[in-house]
Design a protein around this motif. Structure first.
Motif, mmCIF file in Angstrom:
data_model
loop_
_atom_site.group_PDB
_atom_site.id
_atom_site.type_symbol
_atom_site.label_atom_id
_atom_site.label_comp_id
_atom_site.label_asym_id
_atom_site.label_seq_id
_atom_site.Cartn_x
_atom_site.Cartn_y
_atom_site.Cartn_z
ATOM 1 N N TYR A 1 14.386 0.573 -10.150
ATOM 2 C CA TYR A 1 13.000 0.343 -9.758
ATOM 3 C C TYR A 1 12.203 -1.152 -9.699
ATOM 4 C CZ TYR A 1 8.333 1.702 -8.094
ATOM 5 O OH TYR A 1 7.138 1.642 -7.656
ATOM 6 N N PRO A 2 12.100 -1.650 -8.752
ATOM 7 C CA PRO A 2 12.071 -1.297 -7.319
ATOM 8 C C PRO A 2 13.608 -1.250 -6.913
ATOM 9 C CG PRO A 2 11.232 -3.518 -7.414
ATOM 10 C CD PRO A 2 11.456 -2.991 -8.877
ATOM 11 N N LYS B 1 13.331 -6.215 -1.302
ATOM 12 C CA LYS B 1 13.563 -7.186 -0.048
ATOM 13 C C LYS B 1 12.353 -7.243 0.718
ATOM 14 C CE LYS B 1 18.519 -6.855 0.285
ATOM 15 N NZ LYS B 1 19.727 -6.560 1.037
ATOM 16 N N LEU B 2 11.609 -5.981 0.731
ATOM 17 C CA LEU B 2 10.278 -5.676 1.468
ATOM 18 C C LEU B 2 9.450 -6.755 0.936
ATOM 19 C CD1 LEU B 2 8.413 -4.312 3.599
ATOM 20 C CD2 LEU B 2 8.011 -2.801 1.691
ATOM 21 N N LEU B 3 9.305 -6.879 -0.496
ATOM 22 C CA LEU B 3 8.263 -7.635 -1.125
ATOM 23 C C LEU B 3 8.706 -8.937 -0.814
ATOM 24 C CD1 LEU B 3 8.140 -5.952 -4.593
ATOM 25 C CD2 LEU B 3 6.414 -5.912 -2.857
ATOM 26 N N LEU B 4 9.726 -9.507 -1.004
ATOM 27 C CA LEU B 4 10.221 -10.924 -0.684
ATOM 28 C C LEU B 4 9.896 -11.249 0.939
ATOM 29 C CD1 LEU B 4 13.390 -11.255 -2.793
ATOM 30 C CD2 LEU B 4 11.182 -12.059 -3.420
ATOM 31 N N GLY C 1 21.076 -6.484 -8.154
ATOM 32 C CA GLY C 1 20.993 -7.760 -8.083
ATOM 33 C C GLY C 1 21.885 -8.502 -7.017
ATOM 34 N N GLN C 2 22.963 -8.120 -7.124
ATOM 35 C CA GLN C 2 23.897 -8.674 -6.124
ATOM 36 C C GLN C 2 23.557 -8.463 -4.640
ATOM 37 O OE1 GLN C 2 27.964 -7.422 -7.454
ATOM 38 N NE2 GLN C 2 28.501 -9.357 -7.325
ATOM 39 N N GLN C 3 22.977 -6.961 -4.270
ATOM 40 C CA GLN C 3 22.696 -6.919 -2.930
ATOM 41 C C GLN C 3 21.442 -7.504 -2.640
ATOM 42 O OE1 GLN C 3 22.004 -2.503 -3.402
ATOM 43 N NE2 GLN C 3 21.845 -2.412 -1.123
ATOM 44 N N VAL C 4 20.355 -7.975 -3.693
ATOM 45 C CA VAL C 4 19.291 -8.603 -3.087
ATOM 46 C C VAL C 4 19.432 -10.109 -3.257
ATOM 47 C CG1 VAL C 4 17.075 -9.384 -4.019
ATOM 48 C CG2 VAL C 4 17.564 -6.853 -4.137
ATOM 49 N N GLU D 1 4.302 1.148 2.727
ATOM 50 C CA GLU D 1 5.801 1.106 3.206
ATOM 51 C C GLU D 1 6.559 0.863 1.921
ATOM 52 O OE1 GLU D 1 7.849 -2.226 6.001
ATOM 53 O OE2 GLU D 1 5.596 -2.594 5.903
ATOM 54 N N PHE D 2 5.935 0.282 0.930
ATOM 55 C CA PHE D 2 6.767 0.113 -0.437
ATOM 56 C C PHE D 2 7.038 1.576 -1.116
ATOM 57 C CE2 PHE D 2 6.882 -0.458 -4.960
ATOM 58 C CZ PHE D 2 7.820 -1.412 -5.225
ATOM 59 N N ASP D 3 6.018 2.383 -1.074
ATOM 60 C CA ASP D 3 6.091 3.686 -1.643
ATOM 61 C C ASP D 3 6.860 4.527 -0.936
ATOM 62 O OD1 ASP D 3 4.745 2.950 -4.056
ATOM 63 O OD2 ASP D 3 2.801 3.642 -3.184
#
Ligand SMILES: [Fe+2]
Ligand SMILES: [Fe+2]
Length: 361
Positions: free
Chosen positions: A85-86, A92-95, A235-238, A338-340
């Protein structure tokens, strides 16, 4: 790098601490964002984890011995690993929305936790010869204080002029997010939580206290190491996504190297716990307890509490400052919704697989 116990290699079963700590041969060191780190690249350009020249064959040999003796190797079911979490989509949305603070916090927290892994070298190994009925010669148990804990501590926190996982996660963060400003209160919050979780009751007060403490630490660290697999995948995905990472190749690869280094940690811990499980422990009152009762009991207790506590803690940590951070977005309220909506809903499986066996059944 899966280790196959059935391969039964004839590597020796006894090593000096110096041997356990010996690096493999590398042609080029690993430099992470300008920081010299452990490990390196061999003649074929393949990454080699630090201190594995003898440590890896040794672990394989101890595992092969367990298999020869007909004793199982404990395995933490992957279905018990809580989601990060997240999750990757939320991160990715946050970034993408320019909200970097929560992600910087999460990555910094991971690097701090890695650095704290060095406390494993402070675990006192009791006189196992007096506390276990069966001998421990030629086992991983006999090498815990003779190199295995020390190698683990160095891998996590670095050693001398070489960075370890702490520095490697910092490098991954700084490569992907271009040396972001790190909030000053991450460490303080982590310490507060650590102090709050102290003082649990002993599960096996009939055992020597030092022995129980060591086994409890090993069970906890094993579970944390296995659960970290989801953190690494996250971590790798992001960090390797070019849409949100400034250095998808470098940052993603860094997490991959850390991931490779974790393999010997999981493997020696589960080997040593399995060796205890196959033995008989002396109680302080002069009786005996099957190792299996103790190891399964500690793993069950640890898994039960971490599968519920860990996701809650991660969520609380992040949400403590999420609203504040989201103000950086164009439309904070829409972003929050959107995040939730992207949250992974997860309930821990009903069973850990290490439940105490009813002696009457
Ligand atoms: Fe680590
Ligand atoms: Fe580790």
């Amino acid at each position: 790098m899966a280790m196959n116990a059935a391969a039964a290699p004839d590597a020796p079963l006894v090593y000096s601490a110096e041997e356990i700590l010996t690096d493999p041969e590398v042609r080029e060191p690993l430099v992470a964002n300008g920081v010299r780190c452990h490990g390196g690249f061999d003649a074929d350009g393949r990454y080699r984890s630090p201190r594995t020249r003898h440590r890896l064959p040794a672990i394989r040999a101890w595992q092969a011995r367990l298999a020869r003796d007909g004793d199982g190797l404990v395995d933490i079911p992957r279905a018990l690993i809580p989601p990060q979490y997240p999750n990757a989509a939320q991160t990715k949305l946050l970034l993408r929305e320019g909200v970097r603070d929560p992600v910087v916090r999460t990555l910094t927290m991971i690097s701090i936790i890695e650095g704290f892994g060095a406390i494993i070298r402070d675990v006192r190994v009791p006189e196992l010869g007096q506390l276990l009925i069966e001998p421990c010669d030629g086992t991983s148990l006999a090498h815990l204080g003779g190199g295995l804990f020390e190698a683990h501590a160095r891998d996590e926190a670095g050693h001398r002029d070489q960075g370890g996982h702490k520095q490697m996660w910092e490098a991954a963060r700084d490569l992907a997010l271009e040396n972001p400003t790190v909030p000053g209160d991450v460490l303080m919050r982590f310490m507060g939580r650590r102090n709050a979780s102290r003082g649990r009751e002993r599960a096996f007060p009939q055992l020597d206290e030092g022995l129980e403490r060591m086994l409890q630490t090993m069970a906890t660290v094993l579970v944390v190491e296995v659960f970290a697999e989801n953190t690494f995948a996250w971590g790798q995905q992001v960090l390797s996504d070019p849409e949100v990472s400034a250095d998808p190749g470098g940052a993603g690869a860094m997490v991959g190297y850390i991931r490779a280094d974790e393999n010997p940690h999981v493997e020696y811990l589960r080997t040593a716990l399995s060796e205890v499980r196959a033995r008989t422990l002396r109680s302080v009152a002069g009786g005996t307890i099957p190792g299996r009762t103790v190891v399964d009991g500690l793993l069950h207790r640890t898994l039960h509490s971490l599968t519920t506590e860990r996701p809650r803690q991660q969520r609380e940590d992040l949400r403590a400052s999420l609203g504040e951070s989201m103000r950086a977005a164009r439309d904070p309220r829409h972003l929050a919704e959107e995040f939730d909506a992207l949250e992974t809903h997860w309930t821990p499986p009903a069973r850990t697989g290490f439940e105490p066996v009813d002696p009457t059944s």
